[in-house]
Design a protein around this motif. Structure first.
Motif, PDB file in Angstrom:
ATOM      1  N   PHE A   1       2.427   9.596   0.897  1.00  0.00           N
ATOM      2  CA  PHE A   1       2.180  10.930   1.339  1.00  0.00           C
ATOM      3  C   PHE A   1       2.518  11.271   2.883  1.00  0.00           C
TER       4      PHE A   1
ATOM      5  N   PHE B   1      -6.871   6.188  -1.969  1.00  0.00           N
ATOM      6  CA  PHE B   1      -6.358   4.577  -1.860  1.00  0.00           C
ATOM      7  C   PHE B   1      -7.057   3.771  -1.183  1.00  0.00           C
ATOM      8  N   MET B   2      -7.711   4.529  -0.138  1.00  0.00           N
ATOM      9  CA  MET B   2      -8.738   3.486   0.987  1.00  0.00           C
ATOM     10  C   MET B   2      -9.718   3.048   0.235  1.00  0.00           C
TER      11      MET B   2
ATOM     12  N   ASP C   1      -4.968  13.177   0.825  1.00  0.00           N
ATOM     13  CA  ASP C   1      -5.449  12.534  -0.167  1.00  0.00           C
ATOM     14  C   ASP C   1      -5.247  10.929   0.292  1.00  0.00           C
ATOM     15  N   ILE C   2      -6.166  10.270   0.793  1.00  0.00           N
ATOM     16  CA  ILE C   2      -5.989   8.813   0.870  1.00  0.00           C
ATOM     17  C   ILE C   2      -7.204   8.127   0.115  1.00  0.00           C
TER      18      ILE C   2
ATOM     19  N   LEU D   1      -4.738   1.003   9.227  1.00  0.00           N
ATOM     20  CA  LEU D   1      -5.038   0.597   8.060  1.00  0.00           C
ATOM     21  C   LEU D   1      -5.255  -1.103   7.622  1.00  0.00           C
TER      22      LEU D   1
ATOM     23  N   SER E   1      -8.772  -1.984   8.712  1.00  0.00           N
ATOM     24  CA  SER E   1      -9.830  -1.407   7.718  1.00  0.00           C
ATOM     25  C   SER E   1      -9.491  -2.645   6.734  1.00  0.00           C
TER      26      SER E   1
ATOM     27  N   ILE F   1       0.917  -1.214  -0.073  1.00  0.00           N
ATOM     28  CA  ILE F   1      -0.013  -0.150   0.066  1.00  0.00           C
ATOM     29  C   ILE F   1       1.022   1.082  -0.046  1.00  0.00           C
ATOM     30  N   ASP F   2       0.599   2.036  -0.972  1.00  0.00           N
ATOM     31  CA  ASP F   2       1.530   3.427  -1.328  1.00  0.00           C
ATOM     32  C   ASP F   2       0.753   4.394  -0.285  1.00  0.00           C
TER      33      ASP F   2
END
Lengths: 221, 221
Positions: free
Chosen positions: A70, B70-71, B67-68, A116, A119, A66-67
């Motif tokens: 950020f 990717f969630m 900005d997430i 994360l 989730s 998972i990138d």
């Protein structure tokens, strides 16, 4: 969300999480195993190549990276692991008084990783999340302790539908004992990555390298 | 990390977090205030336009939208708020038995938001993190409760260097009381966004719209 079988394993590509992955798959016999790694702007991104390789070797059903690079902007200059131009100190350059929260600490990183991953697990109905936290020899990060693990599980246990549980079977073990377990499981540790510095070969002097070296030396005693 | 003054406020652009932002700035007199919003693949991304506007109106020192998105891939199809083609149900289509964890629930979203925000605050030496959780009238998400808040703070309190504390001053209040507070503070609620559906005007029937409408009706009683 219906509960399914299997587990998610957090995999960095270092000694502890690699051993955990093989342990969960082979010794605990969990199936399917979903490996999860994070790209968070770390200098030692080479660990992720090792993670990919180990996920295949261990027979993980899936492996996702998972990138979240950020994160480097969120953290700013607060950690030498992500700071541009930041120099990772040798272990012997870190004062004893700084070792409870050294410059290699990434603010709240592990709570974020576990949030994360929880989730991810909950969304797939997977109840177990394995985390390679391990009692450090040289210094301990607060977010690798047993108290931290218990507190995170106390949050997740409040979920009314599918409470994911974080399991850290190595949390009370020393690194040398993790290595012993891994060697029993046939792990090739030359295919793991520990060094915090982003060079082509391990530096041998950063806190992570020293810890790894010490554990291998203890193995021979 | 040296401790500084000020606070981080989680800001979605809805009624509760907008009121919180103005409350922290004007009534508590905190300065500087750093507003933080998340783009997580929500259909109702319009709320972020309102968040930007409110951050300026309240005089926030900074406002960052992280900005997430990717969630959406992590969550997959587990929430109608992020699922492609997923239809947000009207409140009266949600069975009583499903209201403790309804289809609009996003798996572990709030723990993730708080983890990221705590990382952001800690990296800047900011000790307080304000969160607009509020006692819901129609149903409650587990990650908006007082128990959840206490458990999150129990994790963060373990941090040896800078334990960030999450404060949720509205957690025991009903939405109508949050509105009363906001009106006292001069908030223009026409510049907030509540509807879960991504249309140009509020639908009036989704769970969020119904809750908002009910609170405004109670205000007139």
């Amino acid at each position: 969300m219906n509960k399914t079988s299997g587990a998610v394993v957090l995999l960095s590509g270092g000694v502890d999480s690699t051993t955990l992955l093989h342990f969960v798959k082979k010794e605990l016999g969990v199936s399917p195993v979903h490996a999860l790694s994070f790209l968070y702007g770390q200098k030692h991104v080479k660990e992720l190549d090792m993670a990919c390789e180990q996920a295949k070797l261990a027979g993980a059903e899936t492996h996702e990276v998972i990138d979240i690079s950020f994160m480097a902007a969120i953290i700013g200059s607060a950690s030498v692991l992500t700071r541009e131009g930041g120099e990772v100190p040798d272990l012997d350059q870190i004062a004893e008084s700084d070792r409870s929260q050294p410059p290699t600490y990434v603010p709240n990183r592990n709570m974020l990783f576990l949030s994360l991953a929880a989730s991810y697990a909950e969304s797939r109905g997977i109840p177990d999340l394995f985390y390679g936290a391990q009692a450090q020899d040289e210094y301990g990060y607060w977010d690798c302790t047993n108290d931290f693990l218990s507190a995170i599980n106390a949050v997740l246990a409040l979920n009314r539908d599918l409470p994911v549980m974080v399991k850290a079977p190595f949390i009370a073990m020393r690194k040398v004992d993790v290595l012993k377990k891994g060697l029993e499981l046939g792990i090739d540790y030359s295919r793991t990555w520990t060094c915090y510095r982003g060079d082509t070969s391990p530096c041998g002097t950063c806190p992570s390298c020293v810890e790894r070296k010490t554990a291998f030396e203890e193995l021979e005693e």
